[in-house]
Design a protein around this motif. Sequence first.
Motif, mmCIF file in Angstrom:
data_model
loop_
_atom_site.group_PDB
_atom_site.id
_atom_site.type_symbol
_atom_site.label_atom_id
_atom_site.label_comp_id
_atom_site.label_asym_id
_atom_site.label_seq_id
_atom_site.Cartn_x
_atom_site.Cartn_y
_atom_site.Cartn_z
ATOM 1 N N ALA A 1 -26.004 16.750 -11.486
ATOM 2 C CA ALA A 1 -26.481 16.092 -10.261
ATOM 3 C C ALA A 1 -25.929 14.678 -10.133
ATOM 4 O O ALA A 1 -25.838 14.136 -9.035
ATOM 5 C CB ALA A 1 -28.009 16.057 -10.246
ATOM 6 N N HIS A 2 -25.525 14.099 -11.252
ATOM 7 C CA HIS A 2 -24.966 12.744 -11.245
ATOM 8 C C HIS A 2 -23.452 12.745 -11.421
ATOM 9 O O HIS A 2 -22.867 11.701 -11.714
ATOM 10 C CB HIS A 2 -25.633 11.906 -12.334
ATOM 11 N N GLY A 3 -22.839 13.915 -11.289
ATOM 12 C CA GLY A 3 -21.384 14.001 -11.363
ATOM 13 C C GLY A 3 -20.821 13.835 -12.762
ATOM 14 O O GLY A 3 -19.684 13.397 -12.928
ATOM 15 N N ILE A 4 -21.604 14.191 -13.785
ATOM 16 C CA ILE A 4 -21.183 14.043 -15.182
ATOM 17 C C ILE A 4 -21.024 15.421 -15.800
ATOM 18 O O ILE A 4 -21.925 16.260 -15.720
ATOM 19 C CB ILE A 4 -22.219 13.224 -15.984
ATOM 20 N N LYS A 5 -19.882 15.645 -16.430
ATOM 21 C CA LYS A 5 -19.623 16.920 -17.096
ATOM 22 C C LYS A 5 -20.535 17.042 -18.330
ATOM 23 O O LYS A 5 -20.554 16.154 -19.182
ATOM 24 C CB LYS A 5 -18.160 16.990 -17.531
ATOM 25 N N PRO A 6 -21.312 18.117 -18.413
ATOM 26 C CA PRO A 6 -22.180 18.302 -19.581
ATOM 27 C C PRO A 6 -21.367 18.583 -20.850
ATOM 28 O O PRO A 6 -20.512 19.467 -20.861
ATOM 29 C CB PRO A 6 -23.036 19.519 -19.223
ATOM 30 N N THR A 7 -21.610 17.800 -21.886
ATOM 31 C CA THR A 7 -21.056 18.059 -23.213
ATOM 32 C C THR A 7 -22.236 18.060 -24.178
ATOM 33 O O THR A 7 -23.332 17.605 -23.834
ATOM 34 C CB THR A 7 -20.044 16.974 -23.641
ATOM 35 N N ALA A 8 -22.014 18.518 -25.376
ATOM 36 C CA ALA A 8 -23.104 18.581 -26.364
ATOM 37 C C ALA A 8 -23.716 17.203 -26.595
ATOM 38 O O ALA A 8 -24.948 17.051 -26.626
ATOM 39 C CB ALA A 8 -22.592 19.173 -27.673
ATOM 40 N N ASN A 9 -22.881 16.172 -26.774
ATOM 41 C CA ASN A 9 -23.400 14.819 -27.013
ATOM 42 C C ASN A 9 -24.168 14.276 -25.810
ATOM 43 O O ASN A 9 -25.223 13.661 -25.967
ATOM 44 C CB ASN A 9 -22.264 13.859 -27.373
ATOM 45 N N ARG A 10 -23.650 14.483 -24.627
ATOM 46 C CA ARG A 10 -24.317 13.985 -23.422
ATOM 47 C C ARG A 10 -25.668 14.675 -23.234
ATOM 48 O O ARG A 10 -26.645 14.034 -22.852
ATOM 49 C CB ARG A 10 -23.423 14.192 -22.200
ATOM 50 N N ILE A 11 -25.711 15.968 -23.507
ATOM 51 C CA ILE A 11 -26.968 16.714 -23.395
ATOM 52 C C ILE A 11 -27.981 16.181 -24.397
ATOM 53 O O ILE A 11 -29.154 15.979 -24.057
ATOM 54 C CB ILE A 11 -26.723 18.232 -23.588
ATOM 55 N N LEU A 12 -27.542 15.897 -25.637
ATOM 56 C CA LEU A 12 -28.462 15.344 -26.649
ATOM 57 C C LEU A 12 -29.033 13.995 -26.219
ATOM 58 O O LEU A 12 -30.228 13.726 -26.387
ATOM 59 C CB LEU A 12 -27.739 15.167 -27.984
ATOM 60 N N ILE A 13 -28.185 13.155 -25.660
ATOM 61 C CA ILE A 13 -28.637 11.822 -25.261
ATOM 62 C C ILE A 13 -29.577 11.908 -24.061
ATOM 63 O O ILE A 13 -30.622 11.237 -24.035
ATOM 64 C CB ILE A 13 -27.436 10.893 -25.007
ATOM 65 N N VAL A 14 -29.263 12.742 -23.081
ATOM 66 C CA VAL A 14 -30.164 12.921 -21.937
ATOM 67 C C VAL A 14 -31.501 13.480 -22.417
ATOM 68 O O VAL A 14 -32.565 13.035 -21.972
ATOM 69 C CB VAL A 14 -29.546 13.840 -20.858
ATOM 70 N N LYS A 15 -31.453 14.424 -23.332
ATOM 71 C CA LYS A 15 -32.687 15.021 -23.861
ATOM 72 C C LYS A 15 -33.548 13.942 -24.542
ATOM 73 O O LYS A 15 -34.758 13.891 -24.339
ATOM 74 C CB LYS A 15 -32.347 16.131 -24.853
ATOM 75 N N ALA A 16 -32.917 13.072 -25.316
ATOM 76 C CA ALA A 16 -33.647 11.988 -25.981
ATOM 77 C C ALA A 16 -34.253 11.035 -24.957
ATOM 78 O O ALA A 16 -35.403 10.603 -25.101
ATOM 79 C CB ALA A 16 -32.722 11.239 -26.939
ATOM 80 N N LEU A 17 -33.509 10.705 -23.916
ATOM 81 C CA LEU A 17 -34.021 9.806 -22.883
ATOM 82 C C LEU A 17 -35.167 10.447 -22.099
ATOM 83 O O LEU A 17 -36.142 9.777 -21.754
ATOM 84 C CB LEU A 17 -32.902 9.390 -21.930
ATOM 85 N N CYS A 18 -35.063 11.750 -21.840
ATOM 86 C CA CYS A 18 -36.124 12.467 -21.121
ATOM 87 C C CYS A 18 -37.426 12.492 -21.923
ATOM 88 O O CYS A 18 -38.514 12.503 -21.351
ATOM 89 C CB CYS A 18 -35.703 13.905 -20.819
ATOM 90 N N ALA A 19 -37.304 12.499 -23.231
ATOM 91 C CA ALA A 19 -38.483 12.596 -24.098
ATOM 92 C C ALA A 19 -39.228 11.269 -24.223
ATOM 93 O O ALA A 19 -40.365 11.247 -24.707
ATOM 94 C CB ALA A 19 -38.066 13.090 -25.478
ATOM 95 N N GLU A 20 -38.626 10.183 -23.806
ATOM 96 C CA GLU A 20 -39.220 8.857 -23.985
ATOM 97 C C GLU A 20 -40.185 8.512 -22.861
ATOM 98 O O GLU A 20 -39.930 8.806 -21.702
ATOM 99 C CB GLU A 20 -38.127 7.786 -24.046
ATOM 100 N N ARG A 21 -41.267 7.847 -23.229
ATOM 101 C CA ARG A 21 -42.224 7.341 -22.241
ATOM 102 C C ARG A 21 -41.881 5.925 -21.815
ATOM 103 O O ARG A 21 -42.355 5.443 -20.792
ATOM 104 C CB ARG A 21 -43.632 7.350 -22.832
ATOM 105 N N TYR A 22 -41.087 5.229 -22.621
ATOM 106 C CA TYR A 22 -40.742 3.839 -22.380
ATOM 107 C C TYR A 22 -39.225 3.691 -22.452
ATOM 108 O O TYR A 22 -38.543 4.510 -23.063
ATOM 109 C CB TYR A 22 -41.375 2.929 -23.443
ATOM 110 N N PRO A 23 -38.674 2.628 -21.870
ATOM 111 C CA PRO A 23 -37.239 2.358 -22.035
ATOM 112 C C PRO A 23 -36.894 2.212 -23.524
ATOM 113 O O PRO A 23 -37.733 1.816 -24.330
ATOM 114 C CB PRO A 23 -37.050 1.031 -21.290
#
Length: 150
Positions: free
Chosen positions: A11-33
Amino acid sequence: MTDNEEHILKAHGIKPTANRILIVKALCAERYPVTMGDLERQIHTIDKSGIFRTLMLFKAHHLVHAFESGDGQVEYELCTSHGVDDDEDMHVHFFCESCHRTFCFYDTPIPSVDVPEGYQMETVNYMIKGLCPDCARRHALKDSTSTIQK
């Protein structure tokens, strides 16, 4: 949950890779910055430079926004915008000087700032510092206990 992270990246024009998916997953799991250090402690399979490069890519595509926290570190959080051209994420942040957590105040309006002619405002980092409700209660309890003991 990988489908959700892949959808967010696409949705943001970024090609999904294993590392990018891991980082997005970590950010999604956070309640705070989070800081780079927070992500490094969570994700052991990606080195610091890989995390940094990915965050810069995410920032360029409006998937994360970065701001200086109350203690001088750069913090990152997922944008709630819906695409690469939207940036609905200018909001007030509150830094607790006791627990050092940063809270997002989405419903608190950022005051209007008039910049001199010729300047073009791109972003606003509006940071309020003080005590979060939990820390304020702890401090009040500690103060009342010390008053009783005197």
